[in-house]
Structure formats: C-alpha cells, structure tokens
Design a protein around this motif. Structure first.
Motif, PDB file in Angstrom:
ATOM      1  N   LYS A 271      -7.683   0.769   2.057  1.00 38.74           N
ATOM      2  CA  LYS A 271      -7.166   0.986   0.810  1.00 38.74           C
ATOM      3  C   LYS A 271      -7.826   1.624  -0.143  1.00 38.74           C
ATOM      4  CE  LYS A 271      -6.298  -2.996  -1.447  1.00 38.74           C
ATOM      5  NZ  LYS A 271      -5.405  -4.231  -1.848  1.00 38.74           N
TER       6      LYS A 271
ATOM      7  N   PRO B 169      -2.621   0.952  -5.275  1.00 40.52           N
ATOM      8  CA  PRO B 169      -3.335   0.848  -3.997  1.00 40.52           C
ATOM      9  C   PRO B 169      -2.506   2.028  -3.016  1.00 40.52           C
ATOM     10  CG  PRO B 169      -1.595  -1.091  -4.185  1.00 40.52           C
ATOM     11  CD  PRO B 169      -1.665   0.040  -5.463  1.00 40.52           C
TER      12      PRO B 169
ATOM     13  N   SER C  43      -4.331  -2.085   4.646  1.00 40.35           N
ATOM     14  CA  SER C  43      -5.094  -2.516   3.064  1.00 40.35           C
ATOM     15  C   SER C  43      -6.660  -2.604   3.327  1.00 40.35           C
ATOM     16  CB  SER C  43      -4.292  -3.678   2.943  1.00 40.35           C
ATOM     17  OG  SER C  43      -4.617  -4.782   3.618  1.00 40.35           O
TER      18      SER C  43
ATOM     19  N   VAL D  71       0.965  -1.253  -0.095  1.00 38.35           N
ATOM     20  CA  VAL D  71       0.003  -0.039  -0.062  1.00 38.35           C
ATOM     21  C   VAL D  71       0.981   1.158   0.124  1.00 38.35           C
ATOM     22  CG1 VAL D  71      -1.834   1.419   1.258  1.00 38.35           C
ATOM     23  CG2 VAL D  71      -1.911  -1.338   1.092  1.00 38.35           C
TER      24      VAL D  71
ATOM     25  N   ALA E  37      -3.014   4.026   0.749  1.00 37.17           N
ATOM     26  CA  ALA E  37      -3.637   3.996   2.019  1.00 37.17           C
ATOM     27  C   ALA E  37      -4.910   5.168   2.177  1.00 37.17           C
ATOM     28  CB  ALA E  37      -2.533   4.263   3.282  1.00 37.17           C
ATOM     29  N   SER E  38      -5.686   4.973   2.955  1.00 34.95           N
ATOM     30  CA  SER E  38      -6.797   5.912   2.961  1.00 34.95           C
ATOM     31  C   SER E  38      -6.102   7.222   3.584  1.00 34.95           C
ATOM     32  CB  SER E  38      -7.801   5.551   3.908  1.00 34.95           C
ATOM     33  OG  SER E  38      -7.431   5.459   5.104  1.00 34.95           O
TER      34      SER E  38
END
Lengths: 174, 111
Positions: free
Chosen positions: A119, A130, A116, A23, A132-133
């Motif tokens: 993500k 991908p 994840s 990620v 990460a938030s």
C-alpha cells in the motif's frame, strides 16, 4: 446508484476516526494516482482480522450504511456488527456519503494481508489514506474482467507508464 | 500495453512483479547487474530482443498489439499528474458532478 451526496472524503474520515484498517482500491484509488476516469463509489478492502470488523461495524453504523438490494434498487437497513463483517464476502452498500463497496478479497488477490504489503499512504489534505499500489489495482481489475474495468485498463497502464517517467511527481509513494 | 520507449520501466515492473532483484534477473539473463540498472533507469535503451528476454526471465510473456495512440488520454493523465492527489480527487468529484448534471438533461420531447 448515483448519489448527489457522494462524498468520499467523509467516508474516509469516518474510517480513519474509527481506526479501521483498510486499503482503498477501485476508482477512487486510481483517481489518487491520476486516473482520468470519474467514479461514483468507494471500494475498500478491509482487514478481516482481530477487532477490525468491530471498528468497521461502528464506522458503517455512523455512516448510516445500508445493504444495497439490486432487485428492489433500495438500501436495506442493517445493524452492523463484527460478526457480519468477519468473513471474506463482498458487501455493496449505500451510505449517507454515497455508495461504498467492501471487497474483502479483491479478484486476483488474497485480500488485505497481501494488498496492504504494497500500500501507498496518500496525504489528502492532512488525512492519511492507505491506497493499494497502482499495480495491485490494475491486477485486480484485470482479474475481475468487469466490462467497465476492462475499458479503463488501457488508461491505467498508460498512467503507470507516464508515472514511471515522471517518478516522484507530487506523490508520496515509491 | 507498454510502448517500447518505456522499455526500462517495463523491465523494472516485470522484475518487481516477479520478486526478483536486479542481480537475480541479471543471473537469469547471464549478464551482470551493471547492465540491468541502466536499462531500468533509462540511461541505456535495451534492444527489443533484450526486453523480450528480460520479461520472459521474469516469468512473463510480452504480448503486443497495435492500437491507436490517443494523445487526448495522455493530456488528461498528465494534467492529473501535475497536481496533488487531493486536487486529483477534487477534480474527479467535480467531473462526476458535471457528468451527473448532464445525465439529468433530457431531450425536450421526453419531458
């Protein structure tokens, strides 16, 4: 290290080509969400499970990754293997495409398994990345308390706020 | 730092961070979900006291401090939000190159 060869897309391409589970975090991740701050390295949180370390090792060898020695300020060549990358450490690397940090357990998180889950997949010119938030990126920076991160936090909070107002603009994420 | 005009998003973020559903948050506040949803959607502005209570019900404390509003920061962020993630990355890289070029500049006396 600031490299004129900084080419994050190439690093991400190789990770994708080698099917590495990871990620994207840090400054590049923030930039994809709209952070106004430049960064000069890529931070990823790799999956330490299964045969992912092996795929990661192949990717690192393809990228010519070297371990950064902060005292001598040079890259130290390594022959990357799964065994080296199966832990929970932090690797500061330089590659042919610029600096790359492997952060197996970002501060304030328990690592890939947790990050994840939230993500967000970004479409980067057809390449699925991908990331990460934004919330997890902020959480990690808050926990790390690195001076640079702390300095950027107000802007990231403001970014989150403005994104909330404009939910859905040009973004694939929730 | 959140500003109060985004009270709804502040409540939504707090709720999501705590893993509560709108219904669960409503229960903790002794109210109904039909009140929470309009807050979060921005259809209804919660009172300041309600924001404090909602954030607290999510397990957090609302802290505040005064800082100078920086419209320049908003301008930069809004410019980025107006383009695609790929363009954001490209802009960031272009900006980085320009910064590196500037960093290479030396005062004439140093050369």
């Amino acid at each position: 290290m600031i490299s004129d060869d900084f080419d994050p897309k190439r690093v991400l391409e190789v990770l994708e080509k080698r099917a590495v589970n990871y990620v994207l975090i840090g400054g590049i991740g923030s930039a994809l969400y709209g952070s106004p701050y430049p960064t000069f390295d890529i931070d990823i949180c790799p999956d330490p499970a299964g045969d992912n370390p092996e795929r990661l090792a192949i990717a690192l060898n393809e990228l010519g990754a070297q371990e950064w020695d902060p005292r001598k300020e040079v890259g130290v060549p390594r022959d990357w293997s799964a065994a080296m990358l199966a832990g929970d450490g932090l690797w500061i690397l330089v590659t042919d495409a610029g600096p790359l940090d492997l952060v197996f357990v970002p501060e304030g998180t328990s690592g890939y398994g947790e990050i994840s889950l939230n993500k967000v997949i970004f479409d980067l010119d057809g390449q699925m990345i991908p990331v990460a938030s934004l919330e997890d990126i902020i959480r990690s920076k808050e926990a790390a308390k690195h001076p640079k991160d702390v300095a950027h936090l107000p802007a990231l909070h403001r970014l989150q706020e403005l994104r909330d107002r404009q939910q859905g603009w040009n973004d694939p994420g929730p | 730092m959140q500003s109060i005009d985004d009270a709804g998003s502040l409540i939504r973020r707090s709720r999501r961070k705590s893993g509560l559903s709108q219904r669960a948050l409503a229960r903790k506040l002794g109210t109904s979900q039909s009140l929470i949803a309009p807050w979060e959607n921005g259809d209804v502005s919660p009172s300041f006291d309600s924001v404090i209570a909602a954030v607290r019900a999510c397990g957090f404390e609302l802290q505040s401090h005064h800082s100078a509003y920086d419209p320049g920061l908003d301008r930069l962020i809004l410019r980025n939000l107006a383009v695609s993630p790929a363009e954001r990355l490209q802009q960031m890289l272009n900006g980085g190159r320009q910064i590196r070029a500037l960093q290479r500049a030396r005062p004439v006396d140093d050369q």
